[in-house]
Scaffold this motif. Structure first.
Motif, PDB file in Angstrom:
ATOM      1  N   ILE A  18       5.050 -46.491 -15.322  1.00  0.00           N
ATOM      2  CA  ILE A  18       3.759 -47.035 -15.538  1.00  0.00           C
ATOM      3  C   ILE A  18       2.748 -45.768 -15.390  1.00  0.00           C
ATOM      4  N   ALA A  19       1.611 -46.144 -15.833  1.00  0.00           N
ATOM      5  CA  ALA A  19       0.522 -45.272 -15.484  1.00  0.00           C
ATOM      6  C   ALA A  19      -0.146 -45.650 -14.378  1.00  0.00           C
ATOM      7  N   GLY A  20      -0.412 -44.991 -13.297  1.00  0.00           N
ATOM      8  CA  GLY A  20      -1.004 -45.465 -11.821  1.00  0.00           C
ATOM      9  C   GLY A  20      -2.516 -45.024 -12.227  1.00  0.00           C
ATOM     10  N   SER A  21      -3.244 -45.776 -11.212  1.00  0.00           N
ATOM     11  CA  SER A  21      -4.585 -45.462 -11.290  1.00  0.00           C
ATOM     12  C   SER A  21      -4.990 -44.063 -10.995  1.00  0.00           C
ATOM     13  N   SER A  22      -5.865 -43.793 -11.978  1.00  0.00           N
ATOM     14  CA  SER A  22      -6.326 -42.390 -12.117  1.00  0.00           C
ATOM     15  C   SER A  22      -7.547 -42.223 -12.882  1.00  0.00           C
ATOM     16  N   PRO A  23      -8.224 -40.940 -13.215  1.00  0.00           N
ATOM     17  CA  PRO A  23      -9.396 -40.933 -14.224  1.00  0.00           C
ATOM     18  C   PRO A  23      -8.716 -41.280 -15.526  1.00  0.00           C
ATOM     19  N   LEU A  24      -7.429 -41.046 -15.652  1.00  0.00           N
ATOM     20  CA  LEU A  24      -6.678 -41.002 -17.112  1.00  0.00           C
ATOM     21  C   LEU A  24      -6.705 -42.667 -17.492  1.00  0.00           C
ATOM     22  N   THR A  25      -7.022 -43.608 -16.436  1.00  0.00           N
ATOM     23  CA  THR A  25      -6.963 -44.834 -16.865  1.00  0.00           C
ATOM     24  C   THR A  25      -8.245 -45.638 -16.658  1.00  0.00           C
ATOM     25  N   ALA A  26      -9.363 -44.645 -16.875  1.00  0.00           N
ATOM     26  CA  ALA A  26     -10.633 -45.371 -16.476  1.00  0.00           C
ATOM     27  C   ALA A  26     -11.526 -45.555 -18.038  1.00  0.00           C
ATOM     28  N   SER A  27     -10.967 -45.342 -18.971  1.00  0.00           N
ATOM     29  CA  SER A  27     -11.595 -45.760 -20.316  1.00  0.00           C
ATOM     30  C   SER A  27     -10.646 -46.114 -21.411  1.00  0.00           C
ATOM     31  N   ASP A  36       0.144 -45.255 -26.332  1.00  0.00           N
ATOM     32  CA  ASP A  36       0.845 -44.446 -27.709  1.00  0.00           C
ATOM     33  C   ASP A  36       1.733 -43.300 -26.927  1.00  0.00           C
ATOM     34  N   ALA A  37       1.575 -43.113 -26.031  1.00  0.00           N
ATOM     35  CA  ALA A  37       2.512 -42.004 -25.381  1.00  0.00           C
ATOM     36  C   ALA A  37       3.933 -42.599 -24.839  1.00  0.00           C
ATOM     37  N   GLY A  38       3.849 -43.949 -24.722  1.00  0.00           N
ATOM     38  CA  GLY A  38       5.149 -44.604 -24.265  1.00  0.00           C
ATOM     39  C   GLY A  38       5.196 -45.157 -23.007  1.00  0.00           C
ATOM     40  N   LEU A  39       4.126 -45.245 -22.409  1.00  0.00           N
ATOM     41  CA  LEU A  39       4.130 -45.855 -20.826  1.00  0.00           C
ATOM     42  C   LEU A  39       4.158 -47.163 -21.087  1.00  0.00           C
ATOM     43  N   SER A  40       4.552 -48.150 -20.251  1.00  0.00           N
ATOM     44  CA  SER A  40       5.137 -49.479 -20.455  1.00  0.00           C
ATOM     45  C   SER A  40       3.958 -50.324 -19.714  1.00  0.00           C
ATOM     46  N   ALA A  41       3.050 -49.970 -18.920  1.00  0.00           N
ATOM     47  CA  ALA A  41       2.062 -50.720 -18.232  1.00  0.00           C
ATOM     48  C   ALA A  41       1.151 -49.554 -17.835  1.00  0.00           C
ATOM     49  N   VAL A  42      -0.344 -50.091 -17.788  1.00  0.00           N
ATOM     50  CA  VAL A  42      -1.062 -49.185 -16.997  1.00  0.00           C
ATOM     51  C   VAL A  42      -1.779 -49.823 -15.829  1.00  0.00           C
ATOM     52  N   VAL A  43      -2.353 -48.941 -14.865  1.00  0.00           N
ATOM     53  CA  VAL A  43      -3.098 -49.822 -13.748  1.00  0.00           C
ATOM     54  C   VAL A  43      -4.491 -49.025 -13.890  1.00  0.00           C
ATOM     55  N   LEU A  44      -5.307 -49.963 -14.137  1.00  0.00           N
ATOM     56  CA  LEU A  44      -6.789 -49.468 -14.323  1.00  0.00           C
ATOM     57  C   LEU A  44      -7.040 -48.634 -13.057  1.00  0.00           C
ATOM     58  N   LYS A  45      -8.182 -47.595 -13.397  1.00  0.00           N
ATOM     59  CA  LYS A  45      -8.746 -46.895 -12.047  1.00  0.00           C
ATOM     60  C   LYS A  45      -9.427 -48.038 -11.164  1.00  0.00           C
ATOM     61  N   SER A  46      -8.891 -47.624 -10.110  1.00  0.00           N
ATOM     62  CA  SER A  46      -9.461 -48.618  -9.067  1.00  0.00           C
ATOM     63  C   SER A  46     -10.745 -48.842  -8.940  1.00  0.00           C
ATOM     64  N   ILE A  47     -11.329 -50.134  -8.739  1.00  0.00           N
ATOM     65  CA  ILE A  47     -12.593 -50.177  -8.608  1.00  0.00           C
ATOM     66  C   ILE A  47     -12.963 -50.120  -6.821  1.00  0.00           C
ATOM     67  N   GLU A  82     -23.146 -55.839  -8.973  1.00  0.00           N
ATOM     68  CA  GLU A  82     -22.791 -56.472 -10.168  1.00  0.00           C
ATOM     69  C   GLU A  82     -22.476 -55.672 -11.519  1.00  0.00           C
ATOM     70  N   ARG A  83     -23.417 -54.751 -11.669  1.00  0.00           N
ATOM     71  CA  ARG A  83     -23.512 -53.521 -12.643  1.00  0.00           C
ATOM     72  C   ARG A  83     -21.930 -52.939 -12.762  1.00  0.00           C
ATOM     73  N   HIS A  84     -21.674 -52.442 -11.402  1.00  0.00           N
ATOM     74  CA  HIS A  84     -20.188 -51.947 -11.330  1.00  0.00           C
ATOM     75  C   HIS A  84     -19.128 -52.872 -11.846  1.00  0.00           C
ATOM     76  N   ILE A  85     -19.376 -54.199 -11.140  1.00  0.00           N
ATOM     77  CA  ILE A  85     -18.224 -55.181 -11.560  1.00  0.00           C
ATOM     78  C   ILE A  85     -18.077 -55.543 -12.964  1.00  0.00           C
ATOM     79  N   ASP A  86     -19.392 -55.627 -13.746  1.00  0.00           N
ATOM     80  CA  ASP A  86     -19.378 -56.077 -14.963  1.00  0.00           C
ATOM     81  C   ASP A  86     -18.858 -54.730 -16.035  1.00  0.00           C
ATOM     82  N   ALA A  87     -19.039 -53.564 -15.560  1.00  0.00           N
ATOM     83  CA  ALA A  87     -18.557 -52.467 -16.149  1.00  0.00           C
ATOM     84  C   ALA A  87     -16.993 -52.558 -16.141  1.00  0.00           C
ATOM     85  N   TYR A  88     -16.392 -52.906 -15.023  1.00  0.00           N
ATOM     86  CA  TYR A  88     -15.005 -52.936 -14.787  1.00  0.00           C
ATOM     87  C   TYR A  88     -14.495 -54.097 -15.497  1.00  0.00           C
TER      88      TYR A  88
END
Length: 330
Positions: A18-27, A36-47, A82-88
């Motif tokens: 699993i891809a852990g929360s990091s800058p790599l899961t922020a976009s 595409d790399a083969g990871l089975s799940a992603v954890v979005l960058k933490s809010i 709300e802007r931060h939440i909406d972006a997430y």
């Protein structure tokens, strides 16, 4: 051919990576690359509740001359939040539309309340699970350890009551009785725990005489703590354990699975070595399973957990002097 599929938080995963929360899961682009790399799940960058509070306060300061009206402060601060939440939420919705693998939303919060309630909005946007991060620096000498423990338990209890999605807690090891806390989380019907979080730590720049961030990325030798506690607790609790920190190779993934982890989170290795490391780790896992005649992960998952060992006390021993002497001889 070995079957690498597993289950974590009730989610069917094609492999335990699993891809852990990091800058790599922020976009969204990076999330697609993770899939595409083969990871089975992603954890979005933490809010982060704390960061949003800081940014909201800055927005209020910037609009100070317009805040004469009694309701203006709350409006400006609320709009910024709300802007931060909406972006997430937008990232979450886009990820669910674009990816075939599970998408786990992550909340880093300091206390229960409105932040837990945001989980319902994540659920409405299609999140497959929620990962809750909570960390308290127990720096107040007047606060006893049981007060910190009660704070954690209260937060998890509130989250479990509010969140109907699969719920995991990504946590640190700093408790006087970690085993007791992990069991008590089980009593609150949590679905999983991630061992362990890697929190921000300060360092000192001795030339500028100022505080700077310490190294945030783990090294390949830092998996031992999560390995021990995974082995100690995997047969003691009903929820799934996901191992994290210091996982750089297929051999380390194998060790965590043998200890009883259902999955692992990769972060530092992806940032240091790139997403190509996923295929290498996956290949090492598959080759090891083939060489040991394991057709699926359940054939060996938890085989070396403490409860299944002929000498279970080995996971608890602290023979550091002998270990140092053995290392020196080697």
């Amino acid at each position: 051919m070995a079957d690498l599929s597993t289950s974590y938080l009730g989610l069917k995963l094609k492999n335990p990576l699993i891809a852990g929360s990091s800058p790599l899961t922020a976009s969204l682009d990076n999330l697609k690359r993770c899939e595409d790399a083969g990871l089975s799940a992603v954890v979005l960058k933490s809010i982060f509740e704390e960061q949003i509070d800081v940014d909201s306060d800055s927005a209020v300061d910037g609009a100070e001359e317009y805040l004469a009206h009694a309701d203006a402060y709350g409006f400006v601060k609320g709009a910024s939040m709300e802007r931060h939440i909406d972006a997430y939420l937008t990232l979450l919705e886009d990820a669910k539309r674009s990816l075939q693998i599970p998408v786990i939303a992550s909340i880093n919060c300091r206390q229960s309340g409105s932040w837990i309630e945001y989980a319902n909005r994540f659920a409405a946007c299609g999140a497959d699970a929620i990962e809750l991060n909570h960390y308290t620096v127990a720096a107040d000498v007047e606060v006893e350890g049981n007060a910190i423990e009660k704070e954690y338990l209260s937060l998890v209890k509130a989250a479990r009551k509010q969140i109907k999605l699969p719920l995991s807690l990504k946590m640190g090891p700093s408790f006087s009785s970690l085993a007791n806390m992990l069991r008590r989380f089980d009593e609150l019907s949590i679905d999983g725990v991630v061992l362990f979080n890697r929190f921000y730590s300060p360092d000192i720049d001795i030339e500028k005489l100022s505080l700077v961030p310490a190294q945030m990325l783990s090294s390949k030798d830092e998996y031992a703590l999560s390995l021990r506690w995974t082995a100690l607790m995997s047969d003691e609790v009903r929820y799934d354990i996901c191992a994290s920190t210091g996982i750089y190779s297929g051999s380390t993934v194998i060790k965590q699975l043998l200890a009883g982890a259902k999955a692992v989170q990769l972060c530092s290795v992806l940032l240091k070595q790139g997403l190509s490391s996923v295929a290498k780790i996956e290949s090492e896992l598959a080759q090891w399973m083939d060489s040991h005649s394991y057709s699926k992960i359940s054939d060996f998952n938890g085989k070396l957990a403490q409860e299944r060992m002929p000498d279970p006390a080995k996971w608890e021993r602290v023979q550091y002097m002998k270990s140092i002497l053995d290392a020196q001889k080697g």
